[in-house]
Motif scaffolding. Structure first.
Motif, PDB file in Angstrom:
ATOM      1  N   PRO A   4       3.765   0.188 -15.216  1.00 42.59           N
ATOM      2  CA  PRO A   4       3.362  -1.098 -15.784  1.00 42.59           C
ATOM      3  C   PRO A   4       3.377  -1.028 -17.311  1.00 42.59           C
ATOM      4  CG  PRO A   4       1.440   0.116 -15.049  1.00 42.59           C
ATOM      5  CD  PRO A   4       2.648   0.900 -14.599  1.00 42.59           C
ATOM      6  N   THR A   5       3.381  -2.177 -17.945  1.00 49.40           N
ATOM      7  CA  THR A   5       3.347  -2.213 -19.399  1.00 49.40           C
ATOM      8  C   THR A   5       1.924  -1.934 -19.888  1.00 49.40           C
ATOM      9  OG1 THR A   5       2.855  -4.580 -19.486  1.00 49.40           O
ATOM     10  CG2 THR A   5       5.191  -3.933 -19.417  1.00 49.40           C
ATOM     11  N   GLU A   6       1.815  -1.567 -21.157  1.00 52.05           N
ATOM     12  CA  GLU A   6       0.500  -1.342 -21.750  1.00 52.05           C
ATOM     13  C   GLU A   6      -0.314  -2.630 -21.764  1.00 52.05           C
ATOM     14  OE1 GLU A   6       1.624   0.381 -25.468  1.00 52.05           O
ATOM     15  OE2 GLU A   6       2.119   2.326 -24.571  1.00 52.05           O
ATOM     16  N   GLU A   7       0.375  -3.758 -21.956  1.00 50.70           N
ATOM     17  CA  GLU A   7      -0.312  -5.054 -21.933  1.00 50.70           C
ATOM     18  C   GLU A   7      -0.897  -5.324 -20.551  1.00 50.70           C
ATOM     19  OE1 GLU A   7       0.543  -9.804 -22.860  1.00 50.70           O
ATOM     20  OE2 GLU A   7       2.175  -8.347 -22.928  1.00 50.70           O
ATOM     21  N   ARG A   8      -0.135  -4.999 -19.492  1.00 47.53           N
ATOM     22  CA  ARG A   8      -0.604  -5.204 -18.129  1.00 47.53           C
ATOM     23  C   ARG A   8      -1.842  -4.345 -17.842  1.00 47.53           C
ATOM     24  NH1 ARG A   8      -1.971  -7.660 -13.447  1.00 47.53           N
ATOM     25  NH2 ARG A   8      -1.596  -6.340 -11.611  1.00 47.53           N
ATOM     26  N   VAL A   9      -1.807  -3.085 -18.236  1.00 49.04           N
ATOM     27  CA  VAL A   9      -2.962  -2.210 -18.008  1.00 49.04           C
ATOM     28  C   VAL A   9      -4.165  -2.695 -18.813  1.00 49.04           C
ATOM     29  CG1 VAL A   9      -3.863   0.128 -18.306  1.00 49.04           C
ATOM     30  CG2 VAL A   9      -1.574  -0.212 -17.379  1.00 49.04           C
ATOM     31  N   SER A  10      -3.915  -3.165 -20.021  1.00 53.14           N
ATOM     32  CA  SER A  10      -5.010  -3.711 -20.836  1.00 53.14           C
ATOM     33  C   SER A  10      -5.686  -4.873 -20.120  1.00 53.14           C
ATOM     34  CB  SER A  10      -4.483  -4.181 -22.195  1.00 53.14           C
ATOM     35  OG  SER A  10      -3.986  -3.094 -22.953  1.00 53.14           O
ATOM     36  N   GLN A  11      -4.881  -5.733 -19.512  1.00 50.39           N
ATOM     37  CA  GLN A  11      -5.430  -6.874 -18.770  1.00 50.39           C
ATOM     38  C   GLN A  11      -6.243  -6.405 -17.562  1.00 50.39           C
ATOM     39  OE1 GLN A  11      -1.863  -9.058 -17.879  1.00 50.39           O
ATOM     40  NE2 GLN A  11      -1.811 -10.109 -19.858  1.00 50.39           N
ATOM     41  N   LEU A  12      -5.774  -5.347 -16.909  1.00 48.94           N
ATOM     42  CA  LEU A  12      -6.463  -4.840 -15.721  1.00 48.94           C
ATOM     43  C   LEU A  12      -7.809  -4.205 -16.051  1.00 48.94           C
ATOM     44  CD1 LEU A  12      -3.493  -3.185 -13.763  1.00 48.94           C
ATOM     45  CD2 LEU A  12      -4.784  -5.219 -13.081  1.00 48.94           C
ATOM     46  N   VAL A  13      -7.919  -3.572 -17.213  1.00 52.56           N
ATOM     47  CA  VAL A  13      -9.119  -2.785 -17.504  1.00 52.56           C
ATOM     48  C   VAL A  13     -10.085  -3.455 -18.484  1.00 52.56           C
ATOM     49  CG1 VAL A  13      -7.774  -0.698 -17.103  1.00 52.56           C
ATOM     50  CG2 VAL A  13      -8.163  -1.455 -19.453  1.00 52.56           C
ATOM     51  N   LYS A  38       1.251   9.378 -17.828  1.00 53.90           N
ATOM     52  CA  LYS A  38      -0.029   9.596 -18.484  1.00 53.90           C
ATOM     53  C   LYS A  38      -0.511   8.266 -19.038  1.00 53.90           C
ATOM     54  CE  LYS A  38      -2.469  12.329 -21.949  1.00 53.90           C
ATOM     55  NZ  LYS A  38      -2.380  13.408 -22.970  1.00 53.90           N
ATOM     56  N   VAL A  39      -1.711   7.881 -18.645  1.00 51.79           N
ATOM     57  CA  VAL A  39      -2.300   6.623 -19.091  1.00 51.79           C
ATOM     58  C   VAL A  39      -3.513   6.954 -19.950  1.00 51.79           C
ATOM     59  CG1 VAL A  39      -3.301   4.424 -18.385  1.00 51.79           C
ATOM     60  CG2 VAL A  39      -1.585   5.529 -16.934  1.00 51.79           C
ATOM     61  N   LYS A  40      -3.479   6.541 -21.200  1.00 48.74           N
ATOM     62  CA  LYS A  40      -4.582   6.801 -22.120  1.00 48.74           C
ATOM     63  C   LYS A  40      -5.245   5.479 -22.482  1.00 48.74           C
ATOM     64  CE  LYS A  40      -5.676   9.308 -26.393  1.00 48.74           C
ATOM     65  NZ  LYS A  40      -5.098  10.133 -27.487  1.00 48.74           N
ATOM     66  N   VAL A  41      -6.529   5.374 -22.200  1.00 50.78           N
ATOM     67  CA  VAL A  41      -7.310   4.180 -22.516  1.00 50.78           C
ATOM     68  C   VAL A  41      -8.320   4.564 -23.593  1.00 50.78           C
ATOM     69  CG1 VAL A  41      -8.869   2.406 -21.635  1.00 50.78           C
ATOM     70  CG2 VAL A  41      -7.026   3.275 -20.176  1.00 50.78           C
ATOM     71  N   ILE A  42      -8.239   3.898 -24.754  1.00 44.86           N
ATOM     72  CA  ILE A  42      -9.103   4.221 -25.889  1.00 44.86           C
ATOM     73  C   ILE A  42     -10.194   3.163 -25.996  1.00 44.86           C
ATOM     74  CG2 ILE A  42      -9.178   4.694 -28.364  1.00 44.86           C
ATOM     75  CD1 ILE A  42      -6.103   5.168 -28.149  1.00 44.86           C
ATOM     76  N   VAL A  43     -11.452   3.621 -25.981  1.00 47.65           N
ATOM     77  CA  VAL A  43     -12.590   2.712 -26.046  1.00 47.65           C
ATOM     78  C   VAL A  43     -13.539   3.167 -27.143  1.00 47.65           C
ATOM     79  CG1 VAL A  43     -12.399   2.163 -23.590  1.00 47.65           C
ATOM     80  CG2 VAL A  43     -13.941   4.002 -24.323  1.00 47.65           C
ATOM     81  N   ASP A  44     -14.403   2.265 -27.569  1.00 50.88           N
ATOM     82  CA  ASP A  44     -15.394   2.624 -28.577  1.00 50.88           C
ATOM     83  C   ASP A  44     -16.616   1.741 -28.384  1.00 50.88           C
ATOM     84  OD1 ASP A  44     -16.440   4.061 -30.651  1.00 50.88           O
ATOM     85  OD2 ASP A  44     -15.263   3.119 -32.230  1.00 50.88           O
ATOM     86  N   SER A  45     -17.724   2.122 -29.011  1.00 51.30           N
ATOM     87  CA  SER A  45     -18.962   1.346 -28.944  1.00 51.30           C
ATOM     88  C   SER A  45     -19.766   1.601 -30.203  1.00 51.30           C
ATOM     89  CB  SER A  45     -19.776   1.736 -27.702  1.00 51.30           C
ATOM     90  OG  SER A  45     -20.178   3.092 -27.785  1.00 51.30           O
ATOM     91  N   ASP A  46     -20.845   0.848 -30.371  1.00 49.84           N
ATOM     92  CA  ASP A  46     -21.664   1.003 -31.566  1.00 49.84           C
ATOM     93  C   ASP A  46     -22.455   2.303 -31.547  1.00 49.84           C
ATOM     94  OD1 ASP A  46     -20.879  -1.354 -32.769  1.00 49.84           O
ATOM     95  OD2 ASP A  46     -22.428  -2.539 -31.779  1.00 49.84           O
ATOM     96  N   GLY A  47     -22.842   2.769 -30.380  1.00 47.20           N
ATOM     97  CA  GLY A  47     -23.657   3.970 -30.272  1.00 47.20           C
ATOM     98  C   GLY A  47     -22.817   5.231 -30.235  1.00 47.20           C
ATOM     99  N   PRO A  48     -23.485   6.381 -30.073  1.00 43.87           N
ATOM    100  CA  PRO A  48     -22.763   7.651 -29.972  1.00 43.87           C
ATOM    101  C   PRO A  48     -21.992   7.737 -28.667  1.00 43.87           C
ATOM    102  CG  PRO A  48     -25.091   7.969 -29.508  1.00 43.87           C
ATOM    103  CD  PRO A  48     -24.950   6.553 -29.972  1.00 43.87           C
TER     104      PRO A  48
END
Length: 203
Positions: A4-13, A38-48
């Motif tokens: 799948p495309t990166e856009e498609r995976v972004s929509q899924l997750v 290999k699927v890499k999903v990068i996330v972040d948040s305000d906390g540690p």
């Protein structure tokens, strides 16, 4: 190998990421050998970085990708991670989370520079919707200026091996809540807390 495309995976997750209290910072998909992905999903948040929360999110994403079936019979390795130390600052939330960090800045052509040059290093202070405070001068002659975010073409957080001076960090307003202090030990801790991997294989 169907992928799948990166856009498609972004929509899924995207919804799963938001539900767990994270921001989706990006998705990267690459072939790992001739028969794996290999699927890499990068996330972040305000906390540690919370390794347990990242692991739970990884399980959610793996289940969602398996259910969607977009990879067909192709085995894939899923990695859910937070951004590395040397992250680019491309959104207002990035600037707020980078408070207290040293960044390398490039100004847009024609923008007035507080340093007299288009590229320079500074420590990030408090930011608003339109401006960011920057501490110049390093440990020895720290002073604070304000720069319009619209004038900044690019900004990348720098890896630091020594802690900043007390006056420099005070002018920046300290480090963003929940973030490690700049310095060698804190850099390594953030790297360790950032990665959680799982493998999803669709039979």
């Amino acid at each position: 190998m169907p992928m799948p495309t990166e856009e498609r995976v972004s929509q899924l997750v995207a919804e799963l990421v938001e539900r767990r209290g994270f921001d989706l910072e990006g998705v990267a998909i690459a072939a790992a050998g001739t028969e794996h992905a290999k699927v890499k999903v990068i996330v972040d948040s305000d906390g540690p970085a919370d390794l347990d929360a990242v692991a739970d999110l990884s399980s959610d994403i793996s289940a969602a990708l398996d259910e969607a079936g977009d990879f067909g019979e192709t085995p894939y390795l899923l990695e859910v991670t937070t951004p590395g130390i040397d992250r680019p600052l491309t959104a207002l939330r990035h600037w707020k989370r980078a408070q207290g960090r040293k960044v390398k800045i490039a100004l847009r052509p024609g923008a007035e520079s507080p340093e007299g040059k288009q590229k320079f290093e500074a420590r990030v202070g408090a930011s608003t919707d339109t401006d960011v405070a920057l501490v110049l001068g390093g440990k020895h002659k720290p002073h604070r200026v304000t720069v319009s975010l619209a004038d900044i073409e690019s900004a990348v957080v720098q890896v630091e091996f020594n802690p900043p001076g007390a006056a420099e960090l005070e002018l920046a307003g300290g480090v963003a809540p929940g973030r490690p202090r700049p310095g060698a030990r804190e850099e390594s801790e953030e790297e360790v807390a950032a990665v959680s991997s799982t493998e999803g294989i669709v039979e």
